[in-house]
Enzyme design. Sequence first.
Site, PDB file in Angstrom:
ATOM      1  N   CYS A 128      86.401  23.585  16.545  1.00  0.00           N
ATOM      2  CA  CYS A 128      86.880  22.735  15.461  1.00  0.00           C
ATOM      3  C   CYS A 128      86.574  21.264  15.708  1.00  0.00           C
ATOM      4  O   CYS A 128      86.952  20.420  14.910  1.00  0.00           O
ATOM      5  CB  CYS A 128      88.385  22.906  15.287  1.00  0.00           C
ATOM      6  SG  CYS A 128      88.905  24.599  15.009  1.00  0.00           S
ATOM      7  N   ARG A 135      87.343  19.509   8.195  1.00  0.00           N
ATOM      8  CA  ARG A 135      87.652  20.897   8.547  1.00  0.00           C
ATOM      9  C   ARG A 135      88.985  21.001   9.270  1.00  0.00           C
ATOM     10  O   ARG A 135      89.812  21.872   8.969  1.00  0.00           O
ATOM     11  CB  ARG A 135      86.535  21.470   9.410  1.00  0.00           C
ATOM     12  CG  ARG A 135      86.814  22.903   9.863  1.00  0.00           C
ATOM     13  CD  ARG A 135      85.766  23.391  10.837  1.00  0.00           C
ATOM     14  NE  ARG A 135      86.042  24.770  11.239  1.00  0.00           N
ATOM     15  CZ  ARG A 135      85.325  25.440  12.127  1.00  0.00           C
ATOM     16  NH1 ARG A 135      84.293  24.868  12.700  1.00  0.00           N
ATOM     17  NH2 ARG A 135      85.631  26.681  12.439  1.00  0.00           N
TER      18      ARG A 135
END
Length: 292
Positions: free
Chosen positions: A189, A235
Amino acid sequence: MSSLTARSSLPNMNLSNILLILGLIAIIVPTMMFVSQESWSKETGAHGPIVLFTGLWLLRRRWLVAKPVMEPAPTLPVVVLATIFLPLFLFARITQIIEIEGYLMYGLVLIALYSVVGQTAMKVMWFPLFYMVFVFPPPDTLIVLITQPLKILISEAAIGFLHMLGYPIGGAGVMIQIGQYQLLVAAACSGLNSLVSLSAISLFYIYVRHQANWRYSLLLSFMIIPVAIIANFIRVLILILLTYHSGEAAAQGFLHNFAGVTMFMIAVLTIFAIDSVLEPIWRRFNDKKVQV
């Protein structure tokens, strides 16, 4: 005519070249099978097959351009390089260290290519040869070196942004606490995966479209890192909000991967959009410089 052209683009098939090809097959096939199993099946290496096929396509194009300047390299540097790389490759093969094995195998391929076509031809084909390095997973030390500052930067930015919007969020380093949930901003991530993939795809696009203008290509290449960081910041925001509003199971399931794929596609399209906006400005600026 086409068969004659194809035949003329290949090196002479004498005994030494046949033995060289057989030797390369013996080291390439098992290593690439290992890479496909251990890297391409994961998110970090999903771009590998794309890079391989597009890289071979680019190499074929540049091979035809380099054909007139091809000549065998001197024997001494080839022997010295092979003497260094081959034992290291065998050691990596025995120990099954995928990152080291892949790069050393590719190094042996480059040495073999150099022995056949020489330094001048290698310079003509430099970009496809460099581009195909992305086929292999980056070393773990490089992953840690790049990932850690990105993880901290993105997590702190996400905490600050959502706190400004009134969410009950806090954290330290890569740990994020929102409501009753605690999240860890992992490498997947934090930008590393998309940074490597985005770099490979974007460099291919930039080279194919702007290879004649290296200054503009360099400028556009510098845009890759901020675009990847911003895309992964968004994100992480999406995953934090999904966790807070829908629970941890929703954020870590299908939507986690969907968010990653979506933001990667947006990042690629952003590079294209930046190019479409920046190129006319660059051309206009350079035209004015020429006129002056």
